[in-house]
Write a protein that holds these residues in place. Structure first.
Motif, PDB file in Angstrom:
ATOM      1  N   LEU A  83       0.875  -1.174   0.000  1.00  0.00           N
ATOM      2  CA  LEU A  83       0.000   0.000   0.000  1.00  0.00           C
ATOM      3  C   LEU A  83       0.916   1.230   0.000  1.00  0.00           C
ATOM      4  CD1 LEU A  83      -2.931   0.532   2.547  1.00  0.00           C
ATOM      5  CD2 LEU A  83      -2.075   2.176   0.896  1.00  0.00           C
TER       6      LEU A  83
ATOM      7  N   TYR B 291       2.074   5.217  -0.494  1.00  0.00           N
ATOM      8  CA  TYR B 291       1.739   6.646  -0.502  1.00  0.00           C
ATOM      9  C   TYR B 291       3.010   7.429  -0.814  1.00  0.00           C
ATOM     10  CZ  TYR B 291       3.741   6.960   4.246  1.00  0.00           C
ATOM     11  OH  TYR B 291       4.588   6.917   5.326  1.00  0.00           O
TER      12      TYR B 291
ATOM     13  N   ILE C 262       5.451  10.398   0.324  1.00  0.00           N
ATOM     14  CA  ILE C 262       5.767  11.168   1.544  1.00  0.00           C
ATOM     15  C   ILE C 262       5.726  12.677   1.300  1.00  0.00           C
ATOM     16  CG2 ILE C 262       7.223   9.338   2.540  1.00  0.00           C
ATOM     17  CD1 ILE C 262       9.504  11.662   1.815  1.00  0.00           C
TER      18      ILE C 262
ATOM     19  N   ARG D 191       0.672  14.780   1.400  1.00  0.00           N
ATOM     20  CA  ARG D 191      -0.092  14.353   2.564  1.00  0.00           C
ATOM     21  C   ARG D 191      -1.408  13.661   2.168  1.00  0.00           C
ATOM     22  NH1 ARG D 191      -0.347  13.682   7.999  1.00  0.00           N
ATOM     23  NH2 ARG D 191       1.513  14.999   8.092  1.00  0.00           N
TER      24      ARG D 191
ATOM     25  N   PHE E   1      -1.324  10.022   1.826  1.00  0.00           N
ATOM     26  CA  PHE E   1      -1.235   9.335   3.116  1.00  0.00           C
ATOM     27  C   PHE E   1      -2.618   9.270   3.766  1.00  0.00           C
ATOM     28  CE2 PHE E   1      -0.313   9.439   7.754  1.00  0.00           C
ATOM     29  CZ  PHE E   1       0.361   8.241   7.864  1.00  0.00           C
TER      30      PHE E   1
ATOM     31  N   LEU F 222       2.910  -1.059   4.398  1.00  0.00           N
ATOM     32  CA  LEU F 222       2.663   0.343   4.077  1.00  0.00           C
ATOM     33  C   LEU F 222       3.976   0.930   3.583  1.00  0.00           C
ATOM     34  CD1 LEU F 222       0.608   2.696   4.227  1.00  0.00           C
ATOM     35  CD2 LEU F 222       1.475   3.155   6.530  1.00  0.00           C
TER      36      LEU F 222
ATOM     37  N   GLY G 265       5.978   4.218   2.229  1.00  0.00           N
ATOM     38  CA  GLY G 265       6.092   5.664   1.999  1.00  0.00           C
ATOM     39  C   GLY G 265       7.134   5.872   0.912  1.00  0.00           C
TER      40      GLY G 265
ATOM     41  N   VAL H 234       4.870  14.103   5.073  1.00  0.00           N
ATOM     42  CA  VAL H 234       4.466  13.070   6.040  1.00  0.00           C
ATOM     43  C   VAL H 234       5.712  12.561   6.768  1.00  0.00           C
ATOM     44  CG1 VAL H 234       3.260  10.885   6.360  1.00  0.00           C
ATOM     45  CG2 VAL H 234       2.641  12.365   4.431  1.00  0.00           C
ATOM     46  N   PRO H 235       5.859  12.911   8.050  1.00  0.00           N
ATOM     47  CA  PRO H 235       7.022  12.436   8.801  1.00  0.00           C
ATOM     48  C   PRO H 235       7.030  10.903   8.895  1.00  0.00           C
ATOM     49  CG  PRO H 235       5.798  14.101  10.043  1.00  0.00           C
ATOM     50  CD  PRO H 235       4.958  13.733   8.865  1.00  0.00           C
TER      51      PRO H 235
ATOM     52  N   GLU I  82       4.866   9.172  11.490  1.00  0.00           N
ATOM     53  CA  GLU I  82       3.416   9.051  11.246  1.00  0.00           C
ATOM     54  C   GLU I  82       3.090   7.783  10.477  1.00  0.00           C
ATOM     55  OE1 GLU I  82       0.744  12.170   9.943  1.00  0.00           O
ATOM     56  OE2 GLU I  82       2.246  13.662  10.569  1.00  0.00           O
ATOM     57  N   GLY I  83       3.911   7.505   9.468  1.00  0.00           N
ATOM     58  CA  GLY I  83       3.705   6.278   8.701  1.00  0.00           C
ATOM     59  C   GLY I  83       3.881   5.059   9.573  1.00  0.00           C
TER      60      GLY I  83
ATOM     61  N   LEU J  14       0.913   4.632  11.976  1.00  0.00           N
ATOM     62  CA  LEU J  14      -0.284   4.143  11.292  1.00  0.00           C
ATOM     63  C   LEU J  14      -0.138   2.644  10.995  1.00  0.00           C
ATOM     64  CD1 LEU J  14      -3.015   4.667   9.922  1.00  0.00           C
ATOM     65  CD2 LEU J  14      -1.770   5.218   7.827  1.00  0.00           C
TER      66      LEU J  14
ATOM     67  N   PHE K 290       6.034  -1.701   7.638  1.00  0.00           N
ATOM     68  CA  PHE K 290       6.226  -0.333   7.178  1.00  0.00           C
ATOM     69  C   PHE K 290       7.642  -0.125   6.656  1.00  0.00           C
ATOM     70  CE2 PHE K 290       7.718   4.044   8.081  1.00  0.00           C
ATOM     71  CZ  PHE K 290       6.893   4.713   7.195  1.00  0.00           C
TER      72      PHE K 290
END
Lengths: 121, 150
Positions: free
Chosen positions: A92, A94, A96, A99, A102, B50, B52, B63-64, B67-68, B71, B79
């Motif tokens: 999944l 996103y 970075i 936003r 995310f 997940l 990033g 997005v720090p 945070e990822g 989540l 992650f």
């Protein structure tokens, strides 16, 4: 996907893995980098579905990962049931630096779960 | 737990599930369901990571990492931050998923080997599974609320 059976000790594994996430987060480029070690800085939106099969070595076993990539764009999202069917893994993705991609993660997780429940019963 | 695992069994044969639960001891029940789930290509949770991406865009980050990470932890996902541009973590992200799937599969194979020991109920390599109920159990099964009726 291949499964263990008494007669077949060759243990050939094929795992279907899907790439999901918003448009332009880099799903296709992740796949291109992983499967072919390529990167396209100006790549266009994916149309339809593409997949690549990549051999991997896990604990000395050869495993084939069949990685599916599709458009994150809403207007191309009619293919989803077939896209998810039989998948055992998902990335999944996103971005970075955006936003909103995310923030969509929850929606993608819901989609992932609902598609899987619809598939079986 | 049982309810969730039972789903794919029901897909293939709704009665099988009910008859099965009436007939076999608990231990077999669990093993059977797990093995059958695999052969039905089914209800193992999809191993999800997940990701990033574009971690090379350091100045544009919105997005720090934390945070990822948070989540992913909350949702029970793996992650990783990756960059397809500079290759960082790309292979690792795919490998994490494949490795975990392989580990889950390995655990289930061990269970299926247990079932293939002499005296264990015969499971036909993902084909037909014949479940013997004694006498009128099949009738009962039809009237009972099955595990997959929800």
């Amino acid at each position: 996907m291949a499964f263990y059976s008494e007669d077949d000790k060759a243990e050939d594994y094929l795992f279907k893995i899907v790439l999901i996430g918003d448009s332009a987060v880099g799903k296709s480029n992740l796949l291109a980098r992983f499967a072919r070690d390529e990167f396209y800085p100006n790549s266009k939106s994916t149309i339809g579905v593409e997949f690549q099969t990549q051999k991997m070595d896990i604990n000395g076993k050869e495993i084939k990962a069949q990685i599916w990539d599709t458009a994150g764009q809403e207007r191309f999202r009619a293919v989803t049931s077939a896209y998810y069917r039989g998948a055992v893994g998902a990335l999944l993705v996103y971005d970075i630096s955006r936003r909103q991609t995310f923030d969509s993660v929850g929606r993608w997780l819901n989609e992932l779960h609902s598609k899987f429940h619809n598939n079986f019963c | 737990m049982i309810r969730a695992l039972c789903r794919p069994v029901c897909c293939l044969n709704r009665n099988a599930c009910n008859i099965y639960f009436d007939t076999f001891p608990f231990r077999w029940k669990i093993d059977f369901v797990l093995v059958f789930c695999w052969t039905a290509h089914s209800d193992m949770n999809v191993v999800t990571i997940l990701v990033g991406n574009k971690s090379d865009l350091k100045d544009a980050r919105e997005v720090p990492t934390v945070e990822g990470k948070d989540l992913a932890e909350a949702q029970g996902l793996f992650f990783m931050e990756t960059s397809a541009l500079d290759s960082s973590n790309v292979a690792a992200a795919f490998q994490t998923v494949v490795k975990e799937i392989y580990n889950i599969l390995s655990r289930k194979v061990i269970l299926s080997q247990e079932l293939n020991k002499p005296g264990a109920p015969e499971l036909g390599n993902g084909k037909t599974v014949v479940l013997q109920g004694d006498g009128n159990q099949e009738g009962n099964a039809e009237t009972k609320k099955g595990c997959c009726s929800s």
